[in-house]
Design a protein around this motif. Sequence first.
Motif, PDB file in Angstrom:
ATOM      1  N   LEU A 155       2.087  35.176  -1.035  1.00  4.07           N
ATOM      2  CA  LEU A 155       0.793  35.226  -0.348  1.00  4.07           C
ATOM      3  C   LEU A 155       0.917  36.098   0.897  1.00  4.07           C
ATOM      4  N   GLY A 156      -0.038  36.997   1.074  1.00  6.69           N
ATOM      5  CA  GLY A 156       0.069  37.964   2.156  1.00  6.69           C
ATOM      6  C   GLY A 156       1.107  39.015   1.812  1.00  6.69           C
ATOM      7  N   CYS A 157       1.043  39.531   0.591  1.00  3.21           N
ATOM      8  CA  CYS A 157       2.112  40.389   0.051  1.00  3.21           C
ATOM      9  C   CYS A 157       2.143  41.785   0.668  1.00  3.21           C
ATOM     10  N   GLY A 158       1.053  42.187   1.352  1.00  2.00           N
ATOM     11  CA  GLY A 158       1.051  43.505   1.983  1.00  2.00           C
ATOM     12  C   GLY A 158       1.244  44.625   0.982  1.00  2.00           C
ATOM     13  N   TYR A 159       2.167  45.544   1.323  1.00  2.00           N
ATOM     14  CA  TYR A 159       2.424  46.702   0.466  1.00  2.00           C
ATOM     15  C   TYR A 159       3.370  46.392  -0.688  1.00  2.00           C
ATOM     16  N   GLY A 160       3.893  45.170  -0.751  1.00  2.00           N
ATOM     17  CA  GLY A 160       4.714  44.765  -1.889  1.00  2.00           C
ATOM     18  C   GLY A 160       6.206  44.908  -1.703  1.00  2.00           C
ATOM     19  N   SER A 161       6.685  45.086  -0.475  1.00  2.00           N
ATOM     20  CA  SER A 161       8.122  45.278  -0.256  1.00  2.00           C
ATOM     21  C   SER A 161       8.930  44.052  -0.692  1.00  2.00           C
ATOM     22  N   PHE A 162       8.415  42.856  -0.379  1.00  2.00           N
ATOM     23  CA  PHE A 162       9.115  41.635  -0.789  1.00  2.00           C
ATOM     24  C   PHE A 162       9.048  41.459  -2.306  1.00  2.00           C
ATOM     25  N   LEU A 163       7.905  41.778  -2.896  1.00  2.00           N
ATOM     26  CA  LEU A 163       7.763  41.667  -4.356  1.00  2.00           C
ATOM     27  C   LEU A 163       8.754  42.565  -5.077  1.00  2.00           C
ATOM     28  N   LEU A 164       9.003  43.744  -4.512  1.00  2.00           N
ATOM     29  CA  LEU A 164       9.956  44.678  -5.124  1.00  2.00           C
ATOM     30  C   LEU A 164      11.332  44.043  -5.234  1.00  2.00           C
ATOM     31  N   GLN A 165      11.778  43.417  -4.161  1.00  2.00           N
ATOM     32  CA  GLN A 165      13.096  42.775  -4.193  1.00  2.00           C
ATOM     33  C   GLN A 165      13.104  41.571  -5.122  1.00  2.00           C
ATOM     34  N   ALA A 166      11.979  40.835  -5.153  1.00  2.00           N
ATOM     35  CA  ALA A 166      11.896  39.680  -6.048  1.00  2.00           C
ATOM     36  C   ALA A 166      12.021  40.118  -7.508  1.00  2.00           C
ATOM     37  N   LYS A 167      11.368  41.221  -7.847  1.00  2.00           N
ATOM     38  CA  LYS A 167      11.465  41.744  -9.213  1.00  2.00           C
ATOM     39  C   LYS A 167      12.892  42.148  -9.546  1.00  2.00           C
ATOM     40  N   LYS A 168      13.578  42.751  -8.570  1.00  2.00           N
ATOM     41  CA  LYS A 168      14.971  43.155  -8.793  1.00  2.00           C
ATOM     42  C   LYS A 168      15.865  41.952  -9.039  1.00  2.00           C
ATOM     43  N   MET A 169      15.502  40.801  -8.461  1.00  2.00           N
ATOM     44  CA  MET A 169      16.274  39.567  -8.670  1.00  2.00           C
ATOM     45  C   MET A 169      15.952  38.903 -10.000  1.00  2.00           C
ATOM     46  N   GLY A 170      14.911  39.384 -10.678  1.00  4.33           N
ATOM     47  CA  GLY A 170      14.570  38.831 -11.979  1.00  4.33           C
ATOM     48  C   GLY A 170      13.349  37.948 -12.005  1.00  4.33           C
ATOM     49  N   PHE A 171      12.644  37.823 -10.882  1.00  7.81           N
ATOM     50  CA  PHE A 171      11.414  37.032 -10.857  1.00  7.81           C
ATOM     51  C   PHE A 171      10.262  37.813 -11.490  1.00  7.81           C
TER      52      PHE A 171
END
Length: 327
Positions: free
Chosen positions: A113-129
Amino acid sequence: MHPHVASDNSDPTNTSCVMYNILMNCPICAGMTGIKPAGPYLDPIENKEYRKFRCMSCDIVFSDPMRNPGANWYQLYDDRFGCKGRNDFVPGYQFSALASVRQPDRAQKLLDLGCGYGSFLLQAKKMGFEAYGVDFDARRVEAAQKAGFENVKACSVEDFYEQSKNSAEKFDVITFFQFLEHVENPGAFLLMISGMLSPGGIIMLEVPNNRRFLASISGPVDEPPHHLTRWSPAGLEKFLRDKGFETIKIKDDDCPLLVIYENIFFWFTTNTLAFIKRIFRAAPLPAAGNNAATGRPGAPAPFCSTGTKDAIVKAAKRFFFALAVPL
């Protein structure tokens, strides 16, 4: 305060502090006793006064009114005080906390929530989420989508909650870093979070610590309406437990470098950038020559174009952001 990991009236302008103390309920614990004034604050964006109160029962500072100012206000705030560019700075401890809840033997859905430009999502995807994001800033969501994040929506948390409820969609991990302090009704917000969590799901959050060193000089970033609440470690843990969550871990940040970032440097950068923007983004001056109305010489023409001004401001942002965020 570092990531927390947990599992599943009357017009105040015409009322004295003493009378308002009696009538004001704490928005966190709903208590009416032990509410102490914590000082007024004048919002520099809209020139509107807010009152701050501390609840002695739950050790939370809250504002009156408890009202999120909306996307337009945040755009004005970013234009005046923002020191970040097109990317979100994500501290390493958030990734460490996320890695601690990753279960590589099964698929996990994460909502930020409050993902902004997606920098945290990028790392989460790299971890397999399997990563999803929500942000009410349509421009940031558009940038995240252009960067390849399809599961990102520009909407309020309330709207996303209704959509997920209708589709019975659940998430194994829900993160909201530096988010809770912006919420008008934290109790109702946490109930929505519970409704979107899978059985045994985990939440991870981060809020500014109201007991931190030099918190009083943080400037507009930690004042209403930007932040509607200020939390202490004990107050946050009690709030989560009262809402049915089991606290797994809480870390109270005492890192001197982050204290410098959150207080001294942010105060310096926000005020310096505001000064720079007032200089370079001021309304264009009249061209040189005589004033048609008075016959007197006009003001000198601007010394650089709008594009040059924007380039200078962006360069200043990068410089001060690099200075303000210790790696």
